[in-house]
Scaffold this motif. Structure first.
Motif, PDB file in Angstrom:
ATOM      1  N   LEU A  40       0.817  -1.215   0.000  1.00 32.19           N
ATOM      2  CA  LEU A  40       0.000   0.000   0.000  1.00 32.19           C
ATOM      3  C   LEU A  40       0.853   1.268   0.000  1.00 32.19           C
ATOM      4  CD1 LEU A  40      -2.808  -0.925   2.572  1.00 32.19           C
ATOM      5  CD2 LEU A  40      -2.898  -1.035   0.081  1.00 32.19           C
ATOM      6  N   GLY A  41       2.160   1.111   0.122  1.00 33.06           N
ATOM      7  CA  GLY A  41       3.048   2.268   0.129  1.00 33.06           C
ATOM      8  C   GLY A  41       2.869   3.156   1.345  1.00 33.06           C
ATOM      9  N   LEU A  42       2.536   2.529   2.491  1.00 28.42           N
ATOM     10  CA  LEU A  42       2.226   3.321   3.680  1.00 28.42           C
ATOM     11  C   LEU A  42       3.417   4.123   4.174  1.00 28.42           C
ATOM     12  CD1 LEU A  42       0.325   4.141   5.978  1.00 28.42           C
ATOM     13  CD2 LEU A  42       1.069   2.097   7.209  1.00 28.42           C
ATOM     14  N   HIS A  43       4.605   3.507   4.208  1.00 28.09           N
ATOM     15  CA  HIS A  43       5.773   4.197   4.761  1.00 28.09           C
ATOM     16  C   HIS A  43       6.056   5.485   3.995  1.00 28.09           C
ATOM     17  CE1 HIS A  43      10.111   3.790   6.538  1.00 28.09           C
ATOM     18  NE2 HIS A  43       9.486   4.872   6.924  1.00 28.09           N
ATOM     19  N   LEU A  61      12.189  10.230  13.585  1.00 36.02           N
ATOM     20  CA  LEU A  61      11.345  11.179  12.874  1.00 36.02           C
ATOM     21  C   LEU A  61       9.868  10.907  13.181  1.00 36.02           C
ATOM     22  CD1 LEU A  61      13.176  11.208   9.424  1.00 36.02           C
ATOM     23  CD2 LEU A  61      13.534  12.708  11.399  1.00 36.02           C
ATOM     24  N   ASP A  62       9.039  11.926  12.931  1.00 40.45           N
ATOM     25  CA  ASP A  62       7.610  11.810  13.245  1.00 40.45           C
ATOM     26  C   ASP A  62       6.953  10.652  12.509  1.00 40.45           C
ATOM     27  OD1 ASP A  62       7.573  13.995  14.996  1.00 40.45           O
ATOM     28  OD2 ASP A  62       7.299  15.416  13.361  1.00 40.45           O
ATOM     29  N   ASP A  63       7.222  10.541  11.205  1.00 42.75           N
ATOM     30  CA  ASP A  63       6.588   9.470  10.426  1.00 42.75           C
ATOM     31  C   ASP A  63       7.061   8.093  10.879  1.00 42.75           C
ATOM     32  OD1 ASP A  63       8.840   8.601   8.121  1.00 42.75           O
ATOM     33  OD2 ASP A  63       8.995  10.674   8.808  1.00 42.75           O
ATOM     34  N   GLU A  64       8.303   7.999  11.367  1.00 43.67           N
ATOM     35  CA  GLU A  64       8.816   6.719  11.854  1.00 43.67           C
ATOM     36  C   GLU A  64       8.137   6.320  13.171  1.00 43.67           C
ATOM     37  OE1 GLU A  64      13.356   7.238  10.013  1.00 43.67           O
ATOM     38  OE2 GLU A  64      12.951   7.583  12.149  1.00 43.67           O
ATOM     39  N   ILE A  65       7.929   7.291  14.044  1.00 41.48           N
ATOM     40  CA  ILE A  65       7.242   7.001  15.305  1.00 41.48           C
ATOM     41  C   ILE A  65       5.796   6.608  15.036  1.00 41.48           C
ATOM     42  CG2 ILE A  65       6.503   7.952  17.523  1.00 41.48           C
ATOM     43  CD1 ILE A  65       8.920   9.797  17.435  1.00 41.48           C
ATOM     44  N   THR A  93      12.488  -3.993  15.012  1.00 43.46           N
ATOM     45  CA  THR A  93      13.647  -3.183  14.599  1.00 43.46           C
ATOM     46  C   THR A  93      13.986  -3.397  13.123  1.00 43.46           C
ATOM     47  OG1 THR A  93      15.091  -4.946  15.462  1.00 43.46           O
ATOM     48  CG2 THR A  93      14.666  -3.052  16.896  1.00 43.46           C
ATOM     49  N   THR A  94      13.804  -4.608  12.628  1.00 47.59           N
ATOM     50  CA  THR A  94      14.079  -4.875  11.208  1.00 47.59           C
ATOM     51  C   THR A  94      13.062  -4.179  10.312  1.00 47.59           C
ATOM     52  OG1 THR A  94      15.050  -7.028  11.733  1.00 47.59           O
ATOM     53  CG2 THR A  94      14.343  -6.672   9.467  1.00 47.59           C
ATOM     54  N   LEU A  95      11.792  -4.286  10.656  1.00 49.35           N
ATOM     55  CA  LEU A  95      10.751  -3.671   9.832  1.00 49.35           C
ATOM     56  C   LEU A  95      10.868  -2.154   9.817  1.00 49.35           C
ATOM     57  CD1 LEU A  95       7.556  -5.786  10.673  1.00 49.35           C
ATOM     58  CD2 LEU A  95       9.293  -6.147   8.919  1.00 49.35           C
ATOM     59  N   LEU A  96      11.298  -1.573  10.932  1.00 52.08           N
ATOM     60  CA  LEU A  96      11.428  -0.123  11.015  1.00 52.08           C
ATOM     61  C   LEU A  96      12.816   0.359  10.626  1.00 52.08           C
ATOM     62  CD1 LEU A  96       9.447   0.318  14.345  1.00 52.08           C
ATOM     63  CD2 LEU A  96       8.704   1.065  12.088  1.00 52.08           C
ATOM     64  N   GLY A  97      13.714  -0.573  10.342  1.00 55.20           N
ATOM     65  CA  GLY A  97      15.065  -0.210   9.915  1.00 55.20           C
ATOM     66  C   GLY A  97      15.865   0.505  10.977  1.00 55.20           C
ATOM     67  N   LYS A  98      15.741   0.063  12.246  1.00 59.14           N
ATOM     68  CA  LYS A  98      16.424   0.723  13.351  1.00 59.14           C
ATOM     69  C   LYS A  98      17.154  -0.288  14.218  1.00 59.14           C
ATOM     70  CE  LYS A  98      13.159   4.553  13.773  1.00 59.14           C
ATOM     71  NZ  LYS A  98      12.290   5.312  14.689  1.00 59.14           N
TER      72      LYS A  98
END
Length: 440
Positions: A40-43, A61-65, A93-98
């Protein structure tokens, strides 16, 4: 380290326990939901469309939180402090790249930054995602199911009040679900003592405009209980090409118009006192506040265990037979299940901030998580699992043990070999792969 020491069970000395199993997670099934969210291209949508007015530079960042909160809500983690417990979870952490998730203080500060601007941004994100979902399968009809509910509050929170209908303190939000699919089309937080129909025309018009302008081939239906029995709402539905069925409050004039049916029901019940008796009818009726008469359907019923008859009156502009119209209206009981699932399984009822505006923003984030999960259930799951509740899907699909194994080039998640839903997992993955939503 002490956590590597073996524990020996007294019940069976052959069994040993330690915490040296590797980089494990109990939410490995979230990878499947992430694949759907990525489709869906949500990120990218959050990155382009969501930003608080605070200009300070931050690690998270706001969008990451926001994305982290959505994943946590989808996984059944509704409080801010759970981020500390999941801080190094390999799946999140993997899905969020952190390397590490945003902490509880970071998320709480993020919540305090939310305002009217972010509230509008979240609304626009919901509309954009709905458009992408409809590009896969556009529904031929939408049933606007209107209702209100109570979200409990504790202490002197802004906007909270005692609601006499629920006999409790809280907020009294207005909600609109699609009665056919369970999608939450819109929700608006209101003060606790607000009456059900207050502001409903202003609440509903943007939805009507959206469907009339963007999805003109979709039929619109509206359903509501007697709390929404206002002539302004009838006129709004009629002027926007929307078919409606709204229950009327029982009154003397309506009972007089249906008295012949009541006499017939009473007579039949006297002959067969141990049987349920019901009769249906219709008549034209114009209340004092109406500009013209409208069609009213009635149902008069007598139950064996009850002394008096029951009356049901529904105003409508639909051409269904009285019996079919009553059946159509009574099916709105499904909405109670939608509301229950939203409150219990997506954290809608957790209004923890003193600020009503912050709570309004949190409610919109909960709505995003609920809809993403509902779309995932409807479009991706195998047929026999589409009717499962969110908690059941989490238990069967998301709460899967998985181990993260990293090599020089790849990241591999090794999921539990004894998972009983492996076949359904692969089928769902294929269904996601077939989706072709339009992202522009």
């Amino acid at each position: 380290m002490s956590i590597l020491a073996n524990l020996h069970l007294q019940s069976n000395t052959k069994i040993k326990i330690n915490f040296n199993g590797g980089n494990l997670s109990s939410d490995a099934g979230l990878l499947l939901l992430h694949e759907f969210v990525d489709k869906l291209g949500l990120h990218q949508l959050l990155k382009n469309s969501f930003k608080t007015t605070d200009k300070a530079k931050r690690q998270h960042l706001d969008d990451e939180i926001l994305l982290q909160k959505i994943y946590q809500f989808c996984s059944g983690y509704f409080t801010d402090n759970v981020s500390d417990e999941l801080s190094t979870d390999p799946v999140f952490t993997t899905l969020l790249g952190k390397k590490r998730l945003a902490s509880q203080p970071t998320i709480s500060r993020f919540g305090s930054r939310l305002d009217e601007i972010t509230l509008e941004q979240l609304h626009e994100i919901t509309c954009a995602l709905r458009k992408r979902i409809y590009s896969v399968v556009q529904p031929p009809r939408i049933l606007l199911d209107l209702d209100s509910t109570l979200l409990p509050t504790y202490g002197k929170q802004e906007g909270e009040a005692f609601n006499y209908h629920y006999s409790a303190h809280g907020y009294h939000p207005l909600v609109c679900y699609d009665g056919f699919t369970g999608d939450l089309l819109k929700i608006e937080l209101r003060k606790g003592n607000t009456y059900s129909s207050t502001g409903v025309q202003k609440f509903l018009q943007p939805l009507l405009d959206e469907y009339l302008n963007q999805y003109p081939d979709t039929e619109l239906f509206l359903r509501g209980d007697s709390g929404f029995a206002t002539p302004e709402l009838y006129t709004q539905a009629e002027s926007n090409g929307c078919s409606y069925a709204i229950r009327l409050k029982n009154n003397r004039l309506l009972r007089e118009l249906a008295f012949h049916l009541e006499e017939e029901v009473t007579a039949k019940a006297a002959v067969h006192p141990d049987q349920f008796v019901a009769l249906y009818g219709e008549f034209s009726y114009q209340a004092g506040s109406w500009n013209y008469a409208r069609r009213v359907i009635c149902k008069i019923e007598k139950r064996p265990e009850e002394l008096f008859v029951r009356h049901t009156f529904i105003v409508t502009n639909m051409a269904l037979s009285p019996q079919d119209l009553v059946r159509f209206y009574c099916n709105r009981g499904r909405m109670e299940n939608f509301i229950k699932e939203s409150k219990n399984e997506f954290g809608f009822a957790m209004m923890s901030s003193h600020s009503m505006l912050v709570n309004s923003n949190r409610l919109q984030i909960c709505m995003l998580a609920y809809n993403l999960f509902n779309w995932f259930r409807r479009l991706c799951l195998p047929g026999k699992m589409k009717k499962f509740r969110a908690d059941t899907i989490r238990l069967k699909f998301l709460k899967i043990a998985g181990k993260l194994v990293k090599s020089a080039r790849t990241i591999t998640f090794k999921l539990c070999s004894s998972c009983p839903y492996i076949r359904e997992f692969y089928e769902t993955f294929k269904n996601i792969d077939r989706l072709r939503p339009k992202l522009e």
